[in-house]
Scaffold this motif. Sequence first.
Motif, PDB file in Angstrom:
ATOM      1  N   ASN A   1       0.815  -1.222   0.000  1.00 66.06           N
ATOM      2  CA  ASN A   1       0.000   0.000   0.000  1.00 66.06           C
ATOM      3  C   ASN A   1       0.845   1.268   0.000  1.00 66.06           C
ATOM      4  N   ARG A   2       2.068   1.170  -0.489  1.00 68.41           N
ATOM      5  CA  ARG A   2       2.992   2.310  -0.400  1.00 68.41           C
ATOM      6  C   ARG A   2       2.427   3.578  -1.040  1.00 68.41           C
ATOM      7  N   ALA A   3       1.869   3.452  -2.232  1.00 65.77           N
ATOM      8  CA  ALA A   3       1.392   4.642  -2.939  1.00 65.77           C
ATOM      9  C   ALA A   3       0.249   5.302  -2.178  1.00 65.77           C
ATOM     10  N   ALA A   4      -0.711   4.500  -1.695  1.00 63.65           N
ATOM     11  CA  ALA A   4      -1.844   5.057  -0.961  1.00 63.65           C
ATOM     12  C   ALA A   4      -1.396   5.698   0.341  1.00 63.65           C
ATOM     13  N   LEU A   5      -0.428   5.083   1.002  1.00 69.00           N
ATOM     14  CA  LEU A   5       0.068   5.638   2.263  1.00 69.00           C
ATOM     15  C   LEU A   5       0.852   6.933   2.015  1.00 69.00           C
ATOM     16  N   LEU A   6       1.652   6.946   0.943  1.00 67.07           N
ATOM     17  CA  LEU A   6       2.433   8.154   0.665  1.00 67.07           C
ATOM     18  C   LEU A   6       1.523   9.342   0.370  1.00 67.07           C
ATOM     19  N   ALA A   7       0.365   9.072  -0.201  1.00 67.52           N
ATOM     20  CA  ALA A   7      -0.589  10.157  -0.458  1.00 67.52           C
ATOM     21  C   ALA A   7      -1.052  10.808   0.841  1.00 67.52           C
ATOM     22  N   GLN A   8      -0.904  10.087   1.968  1.00 67.39           N
ATOM     23  CA  GLN A   8      -1.227  10.635   3.280  1.00 67.39           C
ATOM     24  C   GLN A   8       0.023  11.097   4.029  1.00 67.39           C
ATOM     25  N   GLY A   9       1.161  11.128   3.334  1.00 65.62           N
ATOM     26  CA  GLY A   9       2.399  11.582   3.957  1.00 65.62           C
ATOM     27  C   GLY A   9       3.144  10.500   4.706  1.00 65.62           C
ATOM     28  N   ILE A  10       2.792   9.234   4.480  1.00 74.47           N
ATOM     29  CA  ILE A  10       3.391   8.106   5.202  1.00 74.47           C
ATOM     30  C   ILE A  10       4.330   7.358   4.253  1.00 74.47           C
ATOM     31  N   ALA A  11       5.601   7.345   4.559  1.00 69.87           N
ATOM     32  CA  ALA A  11       6.596   6.700   3.703  1.00 69.87           C
ATOM     33  C   ALA A  11       7.006   5.366   4.298  1.00 69.87           C
ATOM     34  N   VAL A  12       7.052   4.344   3.463  1.00 73.46           N
ATOM     35  CA  VAL A  12       7.460   3.001   3.882  1.00 73.46           C
ATOM     36  C   VAL A  12       8.609   2.570   2.966  1.00 73.46           C
ATOM     37  N   PRO A  13       9.859   2.777   3.389  1.00 73.92           N
ATOM     38  CA  PRO A  13      10.989   2.436   2.525  1.00 73.92           C
ATOM     39  C   PRO A  13      11.073   0.946   2.257  1.00 73.92           C
TER      40      PRO A  13
ATOM     41  N   SER B   1      21.931  12.971   9.614  1.00 81.23           N
ATOM     42  CA  SER B   1      20.550  12.490   9.679  1.00 81.23           C
ATOM     43  C   SER B   1      19.816  12.773   8.377  1.00 81.23           C
ATOM     44  N   GLU B   2      20.042  13.942   7.808  1.00 79.51           N
ATOM     45  CA  GLU B   2      19.422  14.271   6.529  1.00 79.51           C
ATOM     46  C   GLU B   2      19.922  13.336   5.426  1.00 79.51           C
ATOM     47  N   ALA B   3      21.215  13.032   5.465  1.00 76.90           N
ATOM     48  CA  ALA B   3      21.771  12.124   4.462  1.00 76.90           C
ATOM     49  C   ALA B   3      21.166  10.732   4.597  1.00 76.90           C
ATOM     50  N   LEU B   4      20.918  10.315   5.827  1.00 76.10           N
ATOM     51  CA  LEU B   4      20.304   9.009   6.045  1.00 76.10           C
ATOM     52  C   LEU B   4      18.888   8.984   5.494  1.00 76.10           C
ATOM     53  N   LEU B   5      18.136  10.056   5.720  1.00 77.21           N
ATOM     54  CA  LEU B   5      16.784  10.137   5.169  1.00 77.21           C
ATOM     55  C   LEU B   5      16.815  10.058   3.645  1.00 77.21           C
ATOM     56  N   GLU B   6      17.776  10.722   3.044  1.00 79.21           N
ATOM     57  CA  GLU B   6      17.883  10.703   1.588  1.00 79.21           C
ATOM     58  C   GLU B   6      18.215   9.299   1.078  1.00 79.21           C
ATOM     59  N   THR B   7      18.958   8.542   1.886  1.00 80.17           N
ATOM     60  CA  THR B   7      19.271   7.161   1.509  1.00 80.17           C
ATOM     61  C   THR B   7      18.044   6.278   1.607  1.00 80.17           C
TER      62      THR B   7
ATOM     63  N   ASP C   1      10.192  14.488  -0.054  1.00 85.60           N
ATOM     64  CA  ASP C   1       9.457  15.762  -0.051  1.00 85.60           C
ATOM     65  C   ASP C   1       8.031  15.593   0.458  1.00 85.60           C
ATOM     66  N   ALA C   2       7.433  14.433   0.217  1.00 82.07           N
ATOM     67  CA  ALA C   2       6.026  14.236   0.550  1.00 82.07           C
ATOM     68  C   ALA C   2       5.810  13.689   1.955  1.00 82.07           C
ATOM     69  N   ALA C   3       6.836  13.091   2.551  1.00 81.76           N
ATOM     70  CA  ALA C   3       6.649  12.327   3.779  1.00 81.76           C
ATOM     71  C   ALA C   3       6.685  13.193   5.029  1.00 81.76           C
ATOM     72  N   THR C   4       5.766  12.913   5.925  1.00 84.97           N
ATOM     73  CA  THR C   4       5.793  13.485   7.280  1.00 84.97           C
ATOM     74  C   THR C   4       5.901  12.375   8.330  1.00 84.97           C
ATOM     75  N   ARG C   5       5.809  11.115   7.891  1.00 86.90           N
ATOM     76  CA  ARG C   5       5.903   9.961   8.784  1.00 86.90           C
ATOM     77  C   ARG C   5       6.696   8.879   8.069  1.00 86.90           C
ATOM     78  N   LEU C   6       7.697   8.348   8.737  1.00 84.40           N
ATOM     79  CA  LEU C   6       8.570   7.333   8.165  1.00 84.40           C
ATOM     80  C   LEU C   6       8.406   6.054   8.975  1.00 84.40           C
ATOM     81  N   VAL C   7       8.047   4.950   8.307  1.00 81.90           N
ATOM     82  CA  VAL C   7       7.790   3.690   8.989  1.00 81.90           C
ATOM     83  C   VAL C   7       8.887   2.690   8.622  1.00 81.90           C
ATOM     84  N   LEU C   8       9.561   2.164   9.648  1.00 79.82           N
ATOM     85  CA  LEU C   8      10.656   1.227   9.474  1.00 79.82           C
ATOM     86  C   LEU C   8      10.356  -0.040  10.270  1.00 79.82           C
ATOM     87  N   SER C   9      10.389  -1.182   9.626  1.00 77.17           N
ATOM     88  CA  SER C   9      10.032  -2.445  10.266  1.00 77.17           C
ATOM     89  C   SER C   9      11.130  -3.464  10.026  1.00 77.17           C
TER      90      SER C   9
END
Length: 294
Positions: A24-36, A62-68, A76-84
């Motif tokens: 559901n990555r695309a649908a979640l990203l539309a809500q600002g939720i990024a799932v790498p 930290s910014e470089a890690l986010l870019e990775t 640019d779109a994410a306000t929430r980053l989910v890591l599992s």
Amino acid sequence: MQIVYHLGAHCTDEGGLLRVLLRNRAALLAQGIAVPDPDRYPALLRAAAAAFAGRLPDESQSEALLETLLPADEDDAATRLVLSFEGFLAFPRDAVTQAQLYPAAGARARGLAALFPQGDIAFHLALRNPATWLPALSARRRSKGQDPLPDGFDAGALRWSELVGRLRTACPDASLTVWCDEDAPVLWPAILRAVAGHAEGEALEGALALPSGLMTDEGARRLTAWATDARPATDAAWTEGIAAFLSQFAVPERMDTAIDLPGWTDETVARLSALYDQDCARIAGIEGVRFLTP
């Protein structure tokens, strides 16, 4: 940014949570939720290892890690980053000692939080009855060519509440959400929403795979039809509906767990299960812990 870590534990959802979120990555990203994608995690783990050793990252790192972790459009779109990743707190061979569950958890949680010093950190953790969890972990270790748990292991001395307490002490400013893996089938949509943070009532594709897999084919079809027709709008409605279908259509063999540790008896399992129930009640009373229950 909100930084969400799903910490496992081992032998709980077996990667099912991440599979649903990636689907559901695309649908979640539309809500600002990024799932790498997990293939981006090695950089995260290398940075975390440095943080475990006390070499804390600065803002630019930290910014470089986010870019990775995130492509430019997602960053640019994410306000929430989910890591599992079930290995955040330990790998299977280091997940338990005679005295503790995940003995390095405090240091590792501090390191994970330190990777994003400006972030709003949230940890999520599934618990499991040691009566079934320890045999499953021992089997996992054997499958990787590692030593199983030793004979005479005193499982009754281990407490999830002790681990939860160490996580709270290590990262008092981070939120902590826990649930019992035994409850996951009925709580699955609520668990997915707790981790991902999407709108309540929104149905994720594949969100019924876990409970459906425990039912007869007819029960799975009826559950899907119910979800389509009823469109449950709250976590409570999802939980109530799934519980009703499981009570009618669950396949007992799919609900049972094999328990195979030398010297364990039915009395061992009953004793550990009673201690687990007491421990969960203790965890529910720990300040700063959100405990998901049916």
